[in-house]
Each structure stands twice: as C-alpha cells, then as structure tokens.
Design an enzyme around this catalytic site. Structure first.
Site, mmCIF file in Angstrom:
data_model
loop_
_atom_site.group_PDB
_atom_site.id
_atom_site.type_symbol
_atom_site.label_atom_id
_atom_site.label_comp_id
_atom_site.label_asym_id
_atom_site.label_seq_id
_atom_site.Cartn_x
_atom_site.Cartn_y
_atom_site.Cartn_z
ATOM 1 N N GLU A 189 1.097 -1.281 0.035
ATOM 2 C CA GLU A 189 0.135 0.096 0.068
ATOM 3 C C GLU A 189 0.955 1.298 -0.075
ATOM 4 O O GLU A 189 1.961 1.249 0.347
ATOM 5 C CB GLU A 189 -0.882 0.000 1.226
ATOM 6 C CG GLU A 189 -1.931 -1.253 1.311
ATOM 7 C CD GLU A 189 -1.132 -2.685 1.563
ATOM 8 O OE1 GLU A 189 -0.273 -2.526 2.492
ATOM 9 O OE2 GLU A 189 -1.738 -3.468 1.109
ATOM 10 N N SER A 208 -4.500 -11.476 1.406
ATOM 11 C CA SER A 208 -5.061 -13.090 1.411
ATOM 12 C C SER A 208 -6.179 -13.185 2.522
ATOM 13 O O SER A 208 -6.650 -11.840 2.683
ATOM 14 C CB SER A 208 -4.031 -13.922 1.694
ATOM 15 O OG SER A 208 -3.635 -13.879 3.025
#
Ligand code: 6GU
Length: 268
Positions: A189, A208
C-alpha cells in the site's frame, strides 16, 4: 476457470482424490499456512501423507517462494485429522476468486468444520514489532470481489468465531487482536492507503485471507485467523518495505509462532 463449471463439484472431486490418496475419509480441521507459519505442520502431529497440490483437481502451481505447494494429512494426538494446505493461490495472481477459495472449499468437502487461515502481513500499530502474532477479530475486504456468486446472502457477523478466539486467548495469553484489511496487491500500500485502512478501522494489511474466510463461512466452517506481523505498513515504518525482509522476518519468528499455533490446534 470455465465459468460454466461448478466450483463446488471441482472441490468435491479434489476432496475425493485426497481421500483416495490418503485413505482418510474425513479431515476434521484444515489449516492454510502462510508466510512464517509453515513449521506448525511439523508440530501439530504426525504427517502420514504428503501430496503435491498440483496432483489434485483445481489447484494451481504455487507462484511464490515460501509457499510449499503440498497438501498434508496429519494425525493429531487427539486422534483427529488435520489437512494442511501449503498451497495458496493469491487473488493478485489474477486467476479469479474461484481459484483463491478452492482450497477452502476442498477442505470443507473433505469434512473439515474448522478452517484456520494464517498469513504474513503488515502492521498498522507501531508497537507491533516484526514477529508479533495477531489474532484476526474481523476483516475489511477491499478487493471489491466476493467468492459468492448469485443471490447468496451469507451472514458474516461471527466470521472469525468468538468460540475459537477464546480458545486461542486461553492457550496464548497476551495475544493481540486486530482487524485484517485485504488489499488486492501485489504492490504494498501507499502511506495514504495505510492511513485510510487505519481510519476505517483496520489494524493489519495483507493480500489474502478475507476472501477465503468468506468462502469458509459459506461452507459452514468456523474460522480462526492469525497474522504474523512481518513488517510495519508503509508510512508507519520509516523504512521502505522489502519482500526479502518480509520473508526473513517470517523465518525468524517461525519457531515461536508455530509452537503457539500447535498449542491452539491441540486445544480445539
Ligand atoms: Cl505492508 N501490505 C500488504 N498488503 N501485505 C503485506 C505487507 C503489507 N507486509 C507483508 N505482507
């Protein structure tokens, strides 16, 4: 990948192949071991069968170092059976969400009623040094996707089962909890995205688990989620992120957190 194929039929076929290869008709619990957690497989019980995931219907070739690509049937000291999934397909691989949740659906078809999902992830809380395990209390799914198709309205109120979290806290006193935020990846990010995740209630960022947890819940399984903080998220840490360091932090923490996970499994 055929849109007309039934993903549940492929999972049933995979479960039948596992039963045939192992002679074990029913597995009671399943574990997906992500970065840093693989050693737990050796600690929870006796591995009686190891299968290359690519020999089983619906499993793709592992894309990443640190993901071993095997399915193991493990006899626990309690006499229960665990299916350990060392083959995770990530959403960012671009094969679609059906592939991502296939292992979870296979575990459900193999009889598992408890799904333990583990991962390596970035921490948003500054005091979470690399190597800290965090119990997932809830998630924010920022993939804009879902494993459910059509009008399938599944309740996610107790997605990360309170019952299982209580057991984890009992055997691992002081274990922190946090809200996991699944981003698509594979890039990490930006600092602004990490601030957004924090503002909307997130504590852990990863790539995930959330989609897999939804599929597990749909299949009627109870879910336990655990993250290993391998690094602080972008902008929380003054250092840039490196995949090598993420892998190394996982390796360093592995003995301690794997032993903790083995205690949790023994207590289920
Ligand atoms: Cl900082 N972000 C995401 N999405 N996944 C990670 C991570 C960060 N660190 C390890 N895995």
């Amino acid at each position: 990948d055929d849109p007309s194929a039934d993903p549940f039929a492929i999972a049933a076929e995979a479960a039948a192949q596992i039963a045939e290869r192992t002679g074990v008709e029913t597995h009671d619990i399943a574990l997906t071991l992500g970065s840093g957690w693989a050693k737990a497989a050796d600690l929870i019980g006796e591995t009686t069968h190891t299968i290359a995931a690519t020999d089983i219907a619906g499993f793709s070739r592992p894309a990443l170092e640190g993901h071993v690509g095997t399915l193991r049937s493990i006899l626990l000291p309690s006499g229960k059976r665990a299916l350990v999934i060392g083959a995770r397909t990530h959403y960012y691989e671009g094969h679609g969400v059906r592939r991502v949740v296939h292992s979870v659906r296979t575990a459900a078809a193999a009889g598992a009623s408890v799904m333990i999902l583990t991962n390596g992830a970035g921490g948003i809380k500054e005091h979470w040094t690399p190597g800290t395990p965090v119990l997932i209390s809830d998630h924010l799914n920022l993939t804009a996707d879902s494993p459910l198709e059509g009008a399938t309205f599944v309740d996610l109120t107790d997605l990360y089962a309170q019952r299982l979290r209580a057991i984890a806290h009992e055997v691992a006193p002081g274990l922190d909890e946090g809200v996991y935020v699944q981003f698509r990846g594979p890039h990490y990010e930006t600092p602004a995205e990490v601030q957004m995740a924090k503002t909307i209630g997130g504590h852990i960022v990863g790539m995930s688990t959330a989609l897999e947890a939804i599929a597990a819940r749909q299949a009627g399984m109870e879910v336990l989620g655990l993250s290993l903080i391998t690094n602080l998220a972008a902008g929380i840490s003054p250092e840039p992120l490196s995949h090598g360091e993420v892998i190394q932090a996982g390796k360093d923490a592995e003995p301690v957190i794997s032993a903790m996970l083995a205690r949790i499994v023994a207590a289920l």
